[in-house]
Motif scaffolding. Sequence first.
Motif, PDB file in Angstrom:
ATOM      1  N   MET A  88     -40.189 -21.493 -31.230  1.00  0.00           N
ATOM      2  CA  MET A  88     -40.169 -20.938 -29.884  1.00  0.00           C
ATOM      3  C   MET A  88     -38.835 -20.252 -29.629  1.00  0.00           C
ATOM      4  N   THR A 110     -16.551 -33.098 -33.461  1.00  0.00           N
ATOM      5  CA  THR A 110     -15.945 -33.210 -32.129  1.00  0.00           C
ATOM      6  C   THR A 110     -16.482 -32.131 -31.199  1.00  0.00           C
ATOM      7  N   THR A 158     -20.019 -32.770 -30.192  1.00  0.00           N
ATOM      8  CA  THR A 158     -20.110 -33.830 -29.188  1.00  0.00           C
ATOM      9  C   THR A 158     -19.687 -33.322 -27.821  1.00  0.00           C
ATOM     10  N   ILE A 159     -18.673 -32.441 -27.802  1.00  0.00           N
ATOM     11  CA  ILE A 159     -18.257 -31.872 -26.517  1.00  0.00           C
ATOM     12  C   ILE A 159     -19.391 -31.050 -25.906  1.00  0.00           C
ATOM     13  N   LEU A 189     -21.897 -33.563 -24.498  1.00  0.00           N
ATOM     14  CA  LEU A 189     -21.458 -34.216 -23.256  1.00  0.00           C
ATOM     15  C   LEU A 189     -21.478 -33.242 -22.093  1.00  0.00           C
ATOM     16  N   THR A 190     -21.067 -31.988 -22.350  1.00  0.00           N
ATOM     17  CA  THR A 190     -21.040 -30.997 -21.278  1.00  0.00           C
ATOM     18  C   THR A 190     -22.447 -30.741 -20.748  1.00  0.00           C
ATOM     19  N   LYS A 231     -24.951 -32.758 -20.915  1.00  0.00           N
ATOM     20  CA  LYS A 231     -25.424 -33.972 -20.257  1.00  0.00           C
ATOM     21  C   LYS A 231     -24.886 -34.051 -18.835  1.00  0.00           C
ATOM     22  N   ARG A 232     -23.669 -33.575 -18.632  1.00  0.00           N
ATOM     23  CA  ARG A 232     -23.038 -33.651 -17.321  1.00  0.00           C
ATOM     24  C   ARG A 232     -23.546 -32.538 -16.403  1.00  0.00           C
ATOM     25  N   PHE A 233     -23.690 -31.317 -16.949  1.00  0.00           N
ATOM     26  CA  PHE A 233     -23.961 -30.179 -16.064  1.00  0.00           C
ATOM     27  C   PHE A 233     -25.386 -29.642 -16.172  1.00  0.00           C
ATOM     28  N   TYR A 280     -28.556 -31.406 -17.347  1.00  0.00           N
ATOM     29  CA  TYR A 280     -29.257 -32.532 -17.947  1.00  0.00           C
ATOM     30  C   TYR A 280     -30.635 -32.174 -18.517  1.00  0.00           C
ATOM     31  N   PRO A 281     -31.464 -31.393 -17.804  1.00  0.00           N
ATOM     32  CA  PRO A 281     -32.788 -31.078 -18.367  1.00  0.00           C
ATOM     33  C   PRO A 281     -32.703 -30.363 -19.713  1.00  0.00           C
ATOM     34  N   ARG A 285     -31.867 -32.813 -22.372  1.00  0.00           N
ATOM     35  CA  ARG A 285     -33.005 -33.612 -22.804  1.00  0.00           C
ATOM     36  C   ARG A 285     -33.921 -32.834 -23.734  1.00  0.00           C
ATOM     37  N   GLN A 286     -33.940 -31.512 -23.552  1.00  0.00           N
ATOM     38  CA  GLN A 286     -34.827 -30.710 -24.370  1.00  0.00           C
ATOM     39  C   GLN A 286     -34.254 -30.487 -25.760  1.00  0.00           C
ATOM     40  N   VAL A 334     -31.746 -33.265 -30.177  1.00  0.00           N
ATOM     41  CA  VAL A 334     -31.835 -33.346 -31.633  1.00  0.00           C
ATOM     42  C   VAL A 334     -31.148 -32.156 -32.283  1.00  0.00           C
ATOM     43  N   TYR A 335     -31.389 -30.970 -31.724  1.00  0.00           N
ATOM     44  CA  TYR A 335     -30.858 -29.768 -32.354  1.00  0.00           C
ATOM     45  C   TYR A 335     -29.374 -29.674 -32.226  1.00  0.00           C
ATOM     46  N   LEU A 393     -12.604 -37.366 -26.767  1.00  0.00           N
ATOM     47  CA  LEU A 393     -14.035 -37.616 -26.566  1.00  0.00           C
ATOM     48  C   LEU A 393     -14.271 -38.777 -25.615  1.00  0.00           C
ATOM     49  N   LEU A 414     -13.559 -37.649 -22.050  1.00  0.00           N
ATOM     50  CA  LEU A 414     -14.668 -36.861 -21.507  1.00  0.00           C
ATOM     51  C   LEU A 414     -15.843 -37.757 -21.155  1.00  0.00           C
ATOM     52  N   TRP A 453     -17.210 -38.400 -17.278  1.00  0.00           N
ATOM     53  CA  TRP A 453     -18.487 -37.839 -16.854  1.00  0.00           C
ATOM     54  C   TRP A 453     -19.606 -38.863 -16.832  1.00  0.00           C
ATOM     55  N   SER A 467     -23.439 -38.405 -15.311  1.00  0.00           N
ATOM     56  CA  SER A 467     -24.513 -38.349 -16.298  1.00  0.00           C
ATOM     57  C   SER A 467     -25.584 -39.383 -15.980  1.00  0.00           C
ATOM     58  N   ASN A 479     -27.612 -38.110 -13.150  1.00  0.00           N
ATOM     59  CA  ASN A 479     -28.530 -37.089 -13.669  1.00  0.00           C
ATOM     60  C   ASN A 479     -29.749 -37.724 -14.312  1.00  0.00           C
ATOM     61  N   PHE A 538     -33.585 -37.468 -13.211  1.00  0.00           N
ATOM     62  CA  PHE A 538     -34.534 -36.921 -14.194  1.00  0.00           C
ATOM     63  C   PHE A 538     -35.756 -37.834 -14.310  1.00  0.00           C
ATOM     64  N   LYS A 597     -44.822 -32.721 -23.705  1.00  0.00           N
ATOM     65  CA  LYS A 597     -43.990 -32.486 -22.535  1.00  0.00           C
ATOM     66  C   LYS A 597     -43.942 -31.009 -22.160  1.00  0.00           C
TER      67      LYS A 597
END
Lengths: 240, 257
Positions: A52, A96, A99-100, A103-104, A106-108, A110-111, A114-115, A118-119, B22, B25, B29, B33, B36, B40, B177
């Motif tokens: 997709m 690193t 992961t940043i 986390l970013t 996840k914080r800003f 989120y949907p 979640r999608q 894995v990638y 890490l 951060l 957050w 999180s 969120n 969700f 989904k």
Amino acid sequence: MAETLDKDVVVKAKEPLFGKVEKKLLKDPLNDNNPITVQVLGVCSALAVTSMVYPSFVMAVAVVFVCAFSSLFTSLVRNKIPPQVRMIVQLVIIATLVTIVELTLKRFQYPIYRQLTVYIGLIITNCIVMGRLEAFAMANKPWRSFVDGIGNGLGYGAILLIVAVIREIFGKGSLFAGSPLEMKLIGTTPDYFINTMADGSWFGWYANNNLMVLPAAAMFIIGVLIWIQRSYNPKLVDIS
Amino acid sequence: MYTTKYIFGFVFIMTSLVALVLSGLFMGWKDQSAINESIFNKRAILGAVNDHLGGKDAQTMGDEEVNAFFDKNVKQIALDMSGTELKAADVISSGYKGGKAEHIDMAKEKKKDEADRIIPLYVFNAGKEEFYIVTVIGNGLWDNIWGNIALESDMSTIAGTSFDHAGETPGLGAEIKDNPTFPARFKGKKIYNEAGEYVSIALKKTGAKASNPHAVDGISGATVTAVGVEEMLARGVKYYEPYFNSIKTTKKSGVRN
């Protein structure tokens, strides 16, 4: 080649910030030295995510970011890295950054997080990122490594998007499904997605091709792309 | 060229720096999180009764709106496997600090023995009627899959569903989904047959007849995920049977809570 690049800079002290070399670094990976079709790196993720367009697009953006900044940071410390542990150091830098990104999101966002979880993790294992660190960033100055990272990320992303557009149109009859730009190309009912044949109510002349949804299709498409590219680009004829 | 001491020093400093950045951060957050994530999940639960939200759409509602709407209209009940309602203290002693049904982590419950699990039930009050939203979890091809199933007040007819997954393949298993037609297939299907026996919903690979109230179409190219969904429904919804039976008997005897 990498060595000479460095010497060039020493001789001509006043290089423009975005000169010929940088342009070449940015343009080469798009065609002459494409990471997927010529270097044949990162094929695994190109097969997996390209069913997709939307996930491919986000993946491409994330790879450009990780590739550019890991090249930059590696290049900044390249003279301090002991060769015995250089791969470990590169991996830590890549992990690193990934992961940043995670986390970013996840914080800003989120949907989207979640999608794509894995990638995003998969970028760590993307051969292009580490390949460019080894081949380029370890021997070149930070700014050029950064540009090289962007170039290779874009070259990878371009192929990803071409393959994904073909696969999504012929596999599902949609474009950008799952994103705000979602388009339904074939059919008018909400059934356009899959199982168009289910209750005998398929529309028009085209039935969705399940082969295109499966990763094998990406293999064929990339093969054809390599074929086309090589017959158009004389520089590539005798490479392999 | 490089001494062992230098190598150890370099690696130590580098990993410490990275760990510091890490964890900084992550901690900074963490709260947002978690909020969120909770929104969700609430949105997913409301998504199962999307047709009955009074003209609203759970997907387009703002975060604050979802929170307020959920708290106002949804009653949360935590149950144990025998169908008894649990008090907040019992939920907390099971390891969920918040003490409400929404704090129950299904992935954690899945690892417990079947008899020890606790399950959340959401009763959505849509004004005229009530919907019972149950949460189920099972195995997909790569990782957990889970879903919210909304039942009408007869506790048999499905009013809507929403599914999610941790790592199914996009375009194949992830269709549970991503493809809006998949959860819609379950609407109007029944989990009990006319004799009152529990039959759940089957996913048919070859396509299900619209007239069959106990089966829906499977997902092409994602057999394992479809089998997972079928198993998860058959097992997970049944967990709620003792509680449903207890409500049915109170309703029959005319005693209202």
